[in-house]
Design a protein around this motif. Structure first.
Motif, PDB file in Angstrom:
ATOM      1  N   LYS A  11      37.459 -23.807 -31.558  1.00  0.00           N
ATOM      2  CA  LYS A  11      38.113 -23.553 -32.744  1.00  0.00           C
ATOM      3  C   LYS A  11      39.307 -23.739 -32.482  1.00  0.00           C
ATOM      4  CE  LYS A  11      36.843 -18.857 -35.024  1.00  0.00           C
ATOM      5  NZ  LYS A  11      36.694 -17.553 -35.305  1.00  0.00           N
ATOM      6  N   VAL A  12      40.475 -24.707 -33.227  1.00  0.00           N
ATOM      7  CA  VAL A  12      41.461 -25.587 -33.634  1.00  0.00           C
ATOM      8  C   VAL A  12      42.929 -24.839 -34.104  1.00  0.00           C
ATOM      9  CG1 VAL A  12      40.380 -27.588 -31.857  1.00  0.00           C
ATOM     10  CG2 VAL A  12      41.121 -27.531 -34.708  1.00  0.00           C
ATOM     11  N   LEU A  13      43.700 -25.178 -33.820  1.00  0.00           N
ATOM     12  CA  LEU A  13      44.692 -24.635 -34.772  1.00  0.00           C
ATOM     13  C   LEU A  13      45.857 -26.036 -35.743  1.00  0.00           C
ATOM     14  CD1 LEU A  13      46.802 -22.323 -35.288  1.00  0.00           C
ATOM     15  CD2 LEU A  13      48.583 -22.874 -33.625  1.00  0.00           C
ATOM     16  N   GLY A  19      46.253 -29.778 -34.165  1.00  0.00           N
ATOM     17  CA  GLY A  19      44.429 -30.048 -34.408  1.00  0.00           C
ATOM     18  C   GLY A  19      43.744 -30.484 -33.104  1.00  0.00           C
ATOM     19  N   LEU A  20      42.469 -30.807 -33.198  1.00  0.00           N
ATOM     20  CA  LEU A  20      41.772 -32.112 -32.414  1.00  0.00           C
ATOM     21  C   LEU A  20      42.758 -33.308 -31.849  1.00  0.00           C
ATOM     22  CD1 LEU A  20      39.181 -31.991 -30.651  1.00  0.00           C
ATOM     23  CD2 LEU A  20      38.038 -33.477 -32.433  1.00  0.00           C
ATOM     24  N   THR A  38      41.408 -33.203 -25.490  1.00  0.00           N
ATOM     25  CA  THR A  38      42.524 -32.049 -25.980  1.00  0.00           C
ATOM     26  C   THR A  38      42.190 -31.971 -27.432  1.00  0.00           C
ATOM     27  OG1 THR A  38      43.858 -33.904 -26.054  1.00  0.00           O
ATOM     28  CG2 THR A  38      43.718 -33.524 -24.042  1.00  0.00           C
ATOM     29  N   TYR A  39      42.845 -30.194 -27.708  1.00  0.00           N
ATOM     30  CA  TYR A  39      42.762 -30.168 -28.648  1.00  0.00           C
ATOM     31  C   TYR A  39      44.354 -29.414 -28.025  1.00  0.00           C
ATOM     32  CZ  TYR A  39      39.878 -26.738 -26.885  1.00  0.00           C
ATOM     33  OH  TYR A  39      39.338 -25.777 -26.090  1.00  0.00           O
ATOM     34  N   VAL A  40      44.618 -28.486 -29.925  1.00  0.00           N
ATOM     35  CA  VAL A  40      45.738 -27.218 -29.237  1.00  0.00           C
ATOM     36  C   VAL A  40      45.015 -25.436 -30.408  1.00  0.00           C
ATOM     37  CG1 VAL A  40      47.692 -26.632 -31.176  1.00  0.00           C
ATOM     38  CG2 VAL A  40      47.109 -27.959 -31.031  1.00  0.00           C
ATOM     39  N   LYS A  41      45.031 -24.696 -29.450  1.00  0.00           N
ATOM     40  CA  LYS A  41      44.664 -23.769 -29.003  1.00  0.00           C
ATOM     41  C   LYS A  41      45.108 -22.574 -29.985  1.00  0.00           C
ATOM     42  CE  LYS A  41      42.533 -20.283 -25.981  1.00  0.00           C
ATOM     43  NZ  LYS A  41      41.460 -20.239 -24.940  1.00  0.00           N
ATOM     44  N   VAL A  50      45.064 -27.490 -24.930  1.00  0.00           N
ATOM     45  CA  VAL A  50      43.915 -27.290 -24.060  1.00  0.00           C
ATOM     46  C   VAL A  50      43.072 -28.740 -23.922  1.00  0.00           C
ATOM     47  CG1 VAL A  50      41.928 -26.501 -24.131  1.00  0.00           C
ATOM     48  CG2 VAL A  50      43.659 -24.973 -25.221  1.00  0.00           C
ATOM     49  N   LEU A  51      43.204 -28.792 -22.473  1.00  0.00           N
ATOM     50  CA  LEU A  51      41.851 -29.539 -22.044  1.00  0.00           C
ATOM     51  C   LEU A  51      40.860 -29.641 -21.420  1.00  0.00           C
ATOM     52  CD1 LEU A  51      41.793 -33.338 -20.913  1.00  0.00           C
ATOM     53  CD2 LEU A  51      41.844 -31.549 -18.710  1.00  0.00           C
ATOM     54  N   SER A  52      39.722 -29.622 -22.665  1.00  0.00           N
ATOM     55  CA  SER A  52      38.378 -29.166 -22.032  1.00  0.00           C
ATOM     56  C   SER A  52      37.380 -29.837 -21.679  1.00  0.00           C
ATOM     57  CB  SER A  52      37.852 -28.160 -23.542  1.00  0.00           C
ATOM     58  OG  SER A  52      38.910 -27.452 -23.402  1.00  0.00           O
ATOM     59  N   ARG A  53      36.136 -29.329 -21.230  1.00  0.00           N
ATOM     60  CA  ARG A  53      35.184 -30.355 -20.961  1.00  0.00           C
ATOM     61  C   ARG A  53      33.991 -29.918 -21.710  1.00  0.00           C
ATOM     62  NH1 ARG A  53      32.828 -31.353 -15.182  1.00  0.00           N
ATOM     63  NH2 ARG A  53      33.418 -29.381 -14.374  1.00  0.00           N
ATOM     64  N   THR A  54      32.435 -31.192 -23.054  1.00  0.00           N
ATOM     65  CA  THR A  54      31.431 -30.184 -23.329  1.00  0.00           C
ATOM     66  C   THR A  54      30.358 -31.591 -23.167  1.00  0.00           C
ATOM     67  OG1 THR A  54      30.605 -29.593 -25.521  1.00  0.00           O
ATOM     68  CG2 THR A  54      32.274 -30.827 -25.558  1.00  0.00           C
ATOM     69  N   LYS A  55      29.252 -31.313 -23.233  1.00  0.00           N
ATOM     70  CA  LYS A  55      28.129 -32.074 -23.537  1.00  0.00           C
ATOM     71  C   LYS A  55      28.159 -31.741 -24.795  1.00  0.00           C
ATOM     72  CE  LYS A  55      27.186 -31.839 -19.113  1.00  0.00           C
ATOM     73  NZ  LYS A  55      26.246 -31.472 -17.357  1.00  0.00           N
ATOM     74  N   LEU A  56      26.914 -33.434 -25.010  1.00  0.00           N
ATOM     75  CA  LEU A  56      26.190 -33.347 -26.291  1.00  0.00           C
ATOM     76  C   LEU A  56      24.971 -33.059 -26.630  1.00  0.00           C
ATOM     77  CD1 LEU A  56      27.912 -33.551 -29.612  1.00  0.00           C
ATOM     78  CD2 LEU A  56      27.001 -35.656 -29.618  1.00  0.00           C
ATOM     79  N   ASN A  57      24.961 -32.086 -27.628  1.00  0.00           N
ATOM     80  CA  ASN A  57      23.387 -32.717 -27.504  1.00  0.00           C
ATOM     81  C   ASN A  57      22.814 -33.069 -28.784  1.00  0.00           C
ATOM     82  OD1 ASN A  57      20.160 -32.357 -26.984  1.00  0.00           O
ATOM     83  ND2 ASN A  57      20.267 -29.730 -27.265  1.00  0.00           N
TER      84      ASN A  57
END
Length: 300
Positions: A11-13, A19-20, A38-41, A50-57
């Motif tokens: 969820k981004v602001l 935004g993203l 990185t995106y705005v929380k 925010v710095l995040s990491r994720t994986k894609l399936n």
């Protein structure tokens, strides 16, 4: 190719310039599949990077990890930065603008106006410059930045470059070094928006770094790469940046010592705000624009 809508995004602001902000494959993506964002929380109606990491399936994010919710919360909706880059020593760098609050540039108790460095898992490198300083945040690598919208680590010459928006004039390309102060808002090559007078104290001050390139008037830079030359040999080692206000691909030619020797402004005839410049593994250059267009550059 097929275009997929990615599901399970954070969820981004989405407000003002927020935004993203950026998404990059991690340096070990072939093995571990981490993507960094990185995106705005939204925190009680205010925004922070925010710095995040994720994986894609297939077409859905999973294994989502927030690595750093930055201490840069304001209700302004501007100057978020923010780009991500990686060195070859297991670090991730990302930029945060001053959030429209000038004093943040010199304030080491906020992440705003800084370039941050973390380990790839989000922990703090022991040799970060302010780790033992109780008056500064541990994640800060450099400070005195206004709004860096391009950040790129050149593995060949082991240099970290940033490109940032000045106020009215005074956009800058800087070589980023540990613990350095890039001067905003004490020094700048830009002018105030309300009158043709200098920002701060002028253009130079002891203990504050000088850019390797300044733009007067502003081009409004967005994104930055050092090009490998794989597909277009004559551009090898050039810095490439998008320009929003002056609508072109900005190309900076460096000598062997990294000094700027020339600048060219490509694809002005497109007359589009160039938002992002990326290089594919084959050396192809792709540019995207605010019109929603994606272009592939081919050599003649």
């Amino acid at each position: 190719g097929t275009i997929l809508d990615i599901q399970n995004v954070p969820k981004v602001l989405f407000k003002g310039q927020g935004g993203l902000l950026d998404i990059q494959k991690g340096p070990n993506y072939d093995k571990d599949k981490w993507l960094y964002l990185t995106y705005v929380k939204n925190i009680k109606g205010k925004g922070t990077t925010v710095l995040s990491r994720t994986k894609l399936n297939k077409n859905s994010f999973f294994n989502f990890e927030e690595l750093l919710v930055s201490k840069a919360i304001t209700d302004t909706t501007r100057h978020y930065g923010s780009r991500i880059t990686f060195d070859e020593q297991g670090h991730v760098f990302f930029s945060i603008g001053d959030r429209g609050v000038r004093a943040n540039g010199q304030d080491l108790k906020t992440h705003a106006g800084s370039i941050l460095r973390l380990n790839l898992d989000g922990t703090i490198p022991k040799d970060n410059p302010f780790v033992n300083n109780p008056k500064a945040l541990d994640e800060i690598y450099s400070y005195g930045h206004r709004n860096p919208q391009g950040l790129f680590y050149d593995k060949k010459f082991k240099k970290l470059y940033s490109i940032e928006h000045g106020p009215r004039g005074g956009d800058e390309i800087n070589v980023i070094t540990k613990a350095s102060n890039y001067g905003w808002p004490v020094i700048s090559y830009g002018k105030e928006y309300y009158a043709p007078i200098a920002v701060g104290e002028g253009t130079h001050k002891e203990g504050m770094e000088q850019p390797i390139k300044k733009y007067i008037p502003s081009i409004a830079p967005s994104s930055l790469i050092v090009y490998s030359g794989k597909a277009l040999k004559s551009w090898e080692g050039n810095l490439l940046s998008g320009a929003l206000k002056l609508r072109h691909l900005n190309r900076i030619i460096l000598d062997k010592k990294g000094k700027v020797i020339n600048e060219t402004r490509e694809f002005k005839s497109l007359d589009e705000r160039i938002r992002n410049v990326v290089e594919s593994p084959l050396g192809n250059i792709y540019i995207s624009t605010d019109n929603g267009n994606l272009y592939l550059l081919v050599s003649e």
